[in-house]
Design a protein around this motif. Sequence first.
Motif, PDB file in Angstrom:
ATOM      1  N   ARG A  15      66.350  76.342  24.968  1.00 24.76           N
ATOM      2  CA  ARG A  15      66.342  74.884  24.215  1.00 24.76           C
ATOM      3  C   ARG A  15      66.514  73.763  25.111  1.00 24.76           C
ATOM      4  NH1 ARG A  15      69.293  75.963  18.278  1.00 24.76           N
ATOM      5  NH2 ARG A  15      67.986  77.700  17.777  1.00 24.76           N
ATOM      6  N   PHE A  16      66.997  74.141  26.266  1.00 22.00           N
ATOM      7  CA  PHE A  16      67.506  72.858  27.344  1.00 22.00           C
ATOM      8  C   PHE A  16      65.927  72.352  27.924  1.00 22.00           C
ATOM      9  CE2 PHE A  16      68.181  71.360  31.437  1.00 22.00           C
ATOM     10  CZ  PHE A  16      68.970  70.237  30.797  1.00 22.00           C
ATOM     11  N   THR A  17      65.801  71.048  27.821  1.00 19.99           N
ATOM     12  CA  THR A  17      64.943  70.125  28.465  1.00 19.99           C
ATOM     13  C   THR A  17      65.390  69.167  29.090  1.00 19.99           C
ATOM     14  OG1 THR A  17      64.455  68.713  26.592  1.00 19.99           O
ATOM     15  CG2 THR A  17      63.115  70.882  26.489  1.00 19.99           C
ATOM     16  N   PRO A  18      64.902  68.591  30.068  1.00 21.78           N
ATOM     17  CA  PRO A  18      65.480  67.232  30.778  1.00 21.78           C
ATOM     18  C   PRO A  18      66.039  66.127  29.800  1.00 21.78           C
ATOM     19  CG  PRO A  18      63.656  67.988  32.131  1.00 21.78           C
ATOM     20  CD  PRO A  18      63.743  68.604  30.873  1.00 21.78           C
ATOM     21  N   SER A  19      65.242  66.069  28.468  1.00 21.23           N
ATOM     22  CA  SER A  19      65.666  64.884  27.676  1.00 21.23           C
ATOM     23  C   SER A  19      66.660  65.417  26.751  1.00 21.23           C
ATOM     24  CB  SER A  19      64.539  64.605  26.782  1.00 21.23           C
ATOM     25  OG  SER A  19      63.958  65.754  26.089  1.00 21.23           O
ATOM     26  N   PHE A  20      67.336  66.779  26.617  1.00 19.89           N
ATOM     27  CA  PHE A  20      68.220  67.223  25.828  1.00 19.89           C
ATOM     28  C   PHE A  20      69.427  66.312  25.711  1.00 19.89           C
ATOM     29  CE2 PHE A  20      71.999  69.768  24.821  1.00 19.89           C
ATOM     30  CZ  PHE A  20      71.381  70.451  23.551  1.00 19.89           C
ATOM     31  N   VAL A  21      70.273  66.054  26.917  1.00 13.77           N
ATOM     32  CA  VAL A  21      71.291  65.075  26.689  1.00 13.77           C
ATOM     33  C   VAL A  21      70.923  63.940  25.905  1.00 13.77           C
ATOM     34  CG1 VAL A  21      73.065  63.743  27.980  1.00 13.77           C
ATOM     35  CG2 VAL A  21      72.400  66.117  28.737  1.00 13.77           C
ATOM     36  N   ALA A  22      69.808  63.158  26.068  1.00 13.07           N
ATOM     37  CA  ALA A  22      69.596  62.090  25.246  1.00 13.07           C
ATOM     38  C   ALA A  22      69.200  62.243  23.788  1.00 13.07           C
ATOM     39  CB  ALA A  22      68.329  61.493  26.010  1.00 13.07           C
ATOM     40  N   GLU A  34      76.098  56.956  27.167  1.00  8.57           N
ATOM     41  CA  GLU A  34      76.106  57.235  28.611  1.00  8.57           C
ATOM     42  C   GLU A  34      76.399  58.640  28.970  1.00  8.57           C
ATOM     43  OE1 GLU A  34      78.785  54.141  30.002  1.00  8.57           O
ATOM     44  OE2 GLU A  34      77.879  52.556  29.098  1.00  8.57           O
ATOM     45  N   GLU A  35      77.454  59.217  28.435  1.00  8.48           N
ATOM     46  CA  GLU A  35      77.544  60.415  28.858  1.00  8.48           C
ATOM     47  C   GLU A  35      78.198  61.300  27.655  1.00  8.48           C
ATOM     48  OE1 GLU A  35      79.785  61.819  32.760  1.00  8.48           O
ATOM     49  OE2 GLU A  35      81.302  61.868  31.136  1.00  8.48           O
ATOM     50  N   PRO A  36      77.183  61.815  26.748  1.00 14.50           N
ATOM     51  CA  PRO A  36      77.752  62.557  25.523  1.00 14.50           C
ATOM     52  C   PRO A  36      78.221  63.818  25.765  1.00 14.50           C
ATOM     53  CG  PRO A  36      75.142  62.188  25.624  1.00 14.50           C
ATOM     54  CD  PRO A  36      75.883  61.464  26.769  1.00 14.50           C
ATOM     55  N   ILE A  37      77.689  64.449  26.875  1.00 10.92           N
ATOM     56  CA  ILE A  37      77.781  65.801  27.205  1.00 10.92           C
ATOM     57  C   ILE A  37      78.330  65.756  28.641  1.00 10.92           C
ATOM     58  CG2 ILE A  37      76.923  68.160  27.509  1.00 10.92           C
ATOM     59  CD1 ILE A  37      74.745  67.523  25.607  1.00 10.92           C
TER      60      ILE A  37
END
Length: 422
Positions: free
Chosen positions: A48-55, A98-101
């Motif tokens: 499920r991880f993608t470069p947009s996951f954190v956003a 800014e840094e949710p994870i």
Amino acid sequence: MAGPSLTPTDLARIDAALAATDQLLDRNYPGDDGTRQPIHTVYIPADRFTPSFVADWSAAAIAAADAHGGLENLGALLGQAPELASAVAGRVARKLAEEPIEDLRLDFEDGYGDRGDEAEDADAVAAAQAVAAAVSAGTAPPFIGIRFKCFEAPTRARGLRTLDLFVSTLARLGELPAGLVLTLPKVTTVAQVKAMDDAVTRLEEVLGLPAGRLRFEVQVETPQLILGPDGTSPVAQLPHVVPGRISALHYGTYDYSASLQISAEYQSMEHPVADFAKEVMQLAVAGTGIRLSDGSTNIIPVGDNVENAWKLHGRLVRRSLERGYYQGWDLHAAQLPSRFAASYAFYREGLPAAATRLRNYVERTEGGVMDEPATARALAGFILRGVQCGAIGAEEVQAMAGVELSHLTVLAHPRLAQSTSK
């Protein structure tokens, strides 16, 4: 005045007798290295991880807070006074944006399951490519890695293959991420940890990596690791059979509880069996530099249960912090607001007293508490953790404790100054 009675020969004999002790303390008990420890680890299925996951999780966490009265209302739910809730809310809002994870684990174990070798091979390579892309784009969390399948016989080959494919792919794509983390789950014996050390040592050799580059976490989620068949504690042996290789021990709430026949309704981070295991873990790694993480709660803030789940999560986060567990697991984006709100309140509530005592210690000012060097280290360590996670500003520390961040770091980790002066 009479001189000392012990001769240089006596002192040399004592030094020789304690040479092994000196070596043990220097090698096996180096203390914390002063680098940042994440306050949580987020677990997601690896595919499920993608470069947009954190956003995406940032947006989901903010939306969850907004839908239930905002972050100040969350602070009130967690029992924070209005002034504290306001100060915490502003900082949590910035954190979620800014840094949710802080730490993310792409899970190939329980959260992924058995999908067959072809699918897992492809997902292991794809996960490495996605991590490399996110690091390159600046969208990856500070810490990121995988949890692969355990080293018990049925899953050992699969776990090793996924570990190999992920690390080898990452290495061939460029420099490994600075915050790369590898997690070995369901450890039952010291031999399994030695096997993991063997595997990563060989990977370092084949891939041309510096010796010791591939450190790993050990998940403590089986009773056999707390108390072995010979009556000793295998977990206490781990730091010493592979010195410097283990970065952290993570408690596994549900596997451990289930192994002890705790019924599902009562499986919890605060069950007595959990507290016992975590106390043993603390004793096992004290002074070694190996960090600790608590587990998770499976009560998720969704549907009609959001506020009750936040109260529970916030209380459990605070409970772990008070017991010296500065990291835990989060499983859903809606747990991020309560994670940061509870953590930030913990540090901000404790800051005034800690800063005053630290200032008195540094300036040799007499106060109501006479602190020793060990307590001063604990005070500085507490404040430094607050700064590193965003709960406290360095300017606040300067104003309240009278020390700059570099000085605070040395106070918290004095061996850093000793090592840099050599």
